[in-house]
Design an enzyme around this catalytic site. Sequence first.
Site, PDB file in Angstrom:
ATOM      1  N   ASP A 203     -24.124  12.580  -2.962  1.00 32.58           N
ATOM      2  CA  ASP A 203     -24.393  11.155  -2.789  1.00 32.58           C
ATOM      3  C   ASP A 203     -24.133  10.749  -1.338  1.00 32.58           C
ATOM      4  OD1 ASP A 203     -24.718   8.452  -3.100  1.00 32.58           O
ATOM      5  OD2 ASP A 203     -23.005   8.154  -4.426  1.00 32.58           O
TER       6      ASP A 203
ATOM      7  N   HIS B   6     -34.019   7.056  -8.173  1.00 33.62           N
ATOM      8  CA  HIS B   6     -33.106   6.330  -7.293  1.00 33.62           C
ATOM      9  C   HIS B   6     -33.357   6.660  -5.822  1.00 33.62           C
ATOM     10  CE1 HIS B   6     -29.409   4.264  -6.161  1.00 33.62           C
ATOM     11  NE2 HIS B   6     -29.073   5.322  -5.454  1.00 33.62           N
TER      12      HIS B   6
END
Lengths: 438, 438
Positions: B249, B346
């Site tokens: 991330d 995403h």
Amino acid sequence: MSDEKATTTEAEPPRERNEETAGGATLSLSRRRLLGTVGAAGAGGLALGGSGGALAHSLSQDRTPVTPLASVGAGRHSFHGTRQPGIVEPGQAHGHLAAFDLAPGAGRREASALLRRWSAAAARLMAGEPVEGVADTGIADDAGPSSLTVTFGFGASFFDRTGLADRRPAALEPLPEFSADELDSRRSNGDLWVQICADDGLVAFNALRVLQRETGRVARPRWQMTGFNRTPGATDRPRTARNLMGQVDGTNNPRPEDDDFDRHVFVPRGGDRRSPEWMEHGSYAVVRRIRMLLDEWDEQSLEQQERVIGRRKSDGAPLSGGDEHTPLDLEKTDARGRLLVPFNAHARVSAPETSGGATMLRRPFSYHDGFLPDGAPDAGLLFVAWQADPQKGFVPVQRKLDRGDALSRFIRHEASALFAVPGGAPEGGYVGQPLLEG
Amino acid sequence: MSDEKATTTEAEPPRERNEETAGGATLSLSRRRLLGTVGAAGAGGLALGGSGGALAHSLSQDRTPVTPLASVGAGRHSFHGTRQPGIVEPGQAHGHLAAFDLAPGAGRREASALLRRWSAAAARLMAGEPVEGVADTGIADDAGPSSLTVTFGFGASFFDRTGLADRRPAALEPLPEFSADELDSRRSNGDLWVQICADDGLVAFNALRVLQRETGRVARPRWQMTGFNRTPGATDRPRTARNLMGQVDGTNNPRPEDDDFDRHVFVPRGGDRRSPEWMEHGSYAVVRRIRMLLDEWDEQSLEQQERVIGRRKSDGAPLSGGDEHTPLDLEKTDARGRLLVPFNAHARVSAPETSGGATMLRRPFSYHDGFLPDGAPDAGLLFVAWQADPQKGFVPVQRKLDRGDALSRFIRHEASALFAVPGGAPEGGYVGQPLLEG
């Protein structure tokens, strides 16, 4: 907390012991992980032992710093063995304590299957290997084992739920009530206990997550607490760690090389009068959530604080003189005849000399869960103490503290639990097998 | 999270840069601390730079391992400077986010005095020096600075409370409501914000405790959150860190060496149309507590998870191919004509290419506060994003995510805040001085 650290070299981060350990730890990682490492860092990243200056790390082309695995991540303990891990190893930087209750309808058979699943998962997690299947989260995928330990225990209620009340150890009798207790039953006790410790927060969380998922419908979380200790390498002082009151805390802990360490901490082979044979090589864990009234504490002068503890705040030396490891002189007085270590000082009241030799291995974490509605910090100590029999460890010491410890004013015992922690599992076995299949 | 890590060498632990940094860090410590170090470890403990193998540490007579200060503890950032610390440095292992509200009756004068006290304390804490007087807790006494950073910000309400509404930046306008928000106002917003980050948990706690005590009666805690990131050295993979969903991330974070990094993250000298001059060299922090619905997430297959994100879980590479840092190919399809990076993935929805170039520097922490009454983990991301103007950073990205992000099903935004974070303080000055005394 880190008296053990001083003496159990097994768990030192390999960077401090160089080639032998670093190589061993690296090679013990799974092939999948090892190949990933080589691919990412290049062989140089693994060559720690070969060149004295290897820790002046190499930079890959995109200037990403490559810290060799022979660092925090490479610390590795074995799950299998005579004793469970997480007792004598140096305290890790992150800890989770979690209690579970068996679900309605779950009994001995389900508990046995759960402990088998838990043990298998713990062994893989502690080896830094992914746990396949339902429980593979990926959270710890890039990290080394980071000195992860997983420890399992049984609360007194476990034996009723599983029809094993006749095999409950006498030593697992409920702790007595103490006058200073303000216990929250929802955060106390529990059928099953898991202690997870690691030097990396993601590794610790992942282990908790995996083990919680492995419970399936057999057990439900009862309570859970998270704590921390100093990060490896944050200090270079050869001193026991501090707690959130700023005290050096744990100086008098027994050390694994002490002659009577095993006798104090572990149930002997074959069990003893108060522990059946299935508890051999096991121990008992007393868990207390002890909130510190830090606002009140911090209003005390340094001298007041030191007289409460009986030790100097700066270095933990007894007020009777010497350095941190100098024994207390309980008789020594100042010119006016006043005891240097006051009669109600915590160090005096908790000393083995004044407790009939009662000894336990404290292995706590600090905790900090924000603040309470009144603005006071919700912070203190997750006290975890290990002993062969609580009646010869925690109970007599706490009885004395309960009566006359100057520190009592500044702390609150908010939760309490006692767990029987069996010996370790051999390869192919699981923790508690001698109880559950015996 | 660790894209910055790749490029900001200033904050590397000195053990990875050897003599120059290690010596500098050691020498910059206070005399009191340095003498303590020499006395405890012997000169050998400080001789890191002199001998290639010095990290094969020396053992003192009582076998206590001596980790040279040139390790985690020695990481040190400067409080004083053009910009505040805690924005571009690599994310530390521990973080506290805390909001305070001014007490009734406290106004500009009291706020000014508080910021002066806070700045003075932060400078000493970040240097690893004890803060004398009322706030000296001793908790961090043996530790090095451990890369501590302290950052201060002002919420929109601060300007009303201090009679400075006419100087409130236009860029500090409230964030819009998003359809997926489930915000708890008690854990949102606040007059004052403090971000504390360090690689040691006790150092971080100590800083929070000291700063909270320095508020005196001027401000009261509103909310506080604690998070964590990977411990330095827990991995040797040159890869962005993972979050609690197991995803890599932060891959697309801007990097300080990018040409337009400063323009995206910091208010320019002299301010701009939406930020007055007192905000020059400052930034805006968007803080969101984003709970992850981990039980639901973990029920997805690996393929489902990867299609939600648009990246491979194992290494963060886009589903369109390459490695972690390969740009997304948003057009690429499989043999059946299906987009490899799904339309609602995403990574696609949050990509700058699809957000009109909107860019922010994300510098989050994971959090884990046990479990909720329903048994679900109370865990997720303390999202902290930095930008020169939220309308060109967080807001357009979140608007897009709000409409079409496949990840939305698995997360809940539970708290939100926006703070104006002024430029750094010079020696002798304090953060916010140009506002409060201007």
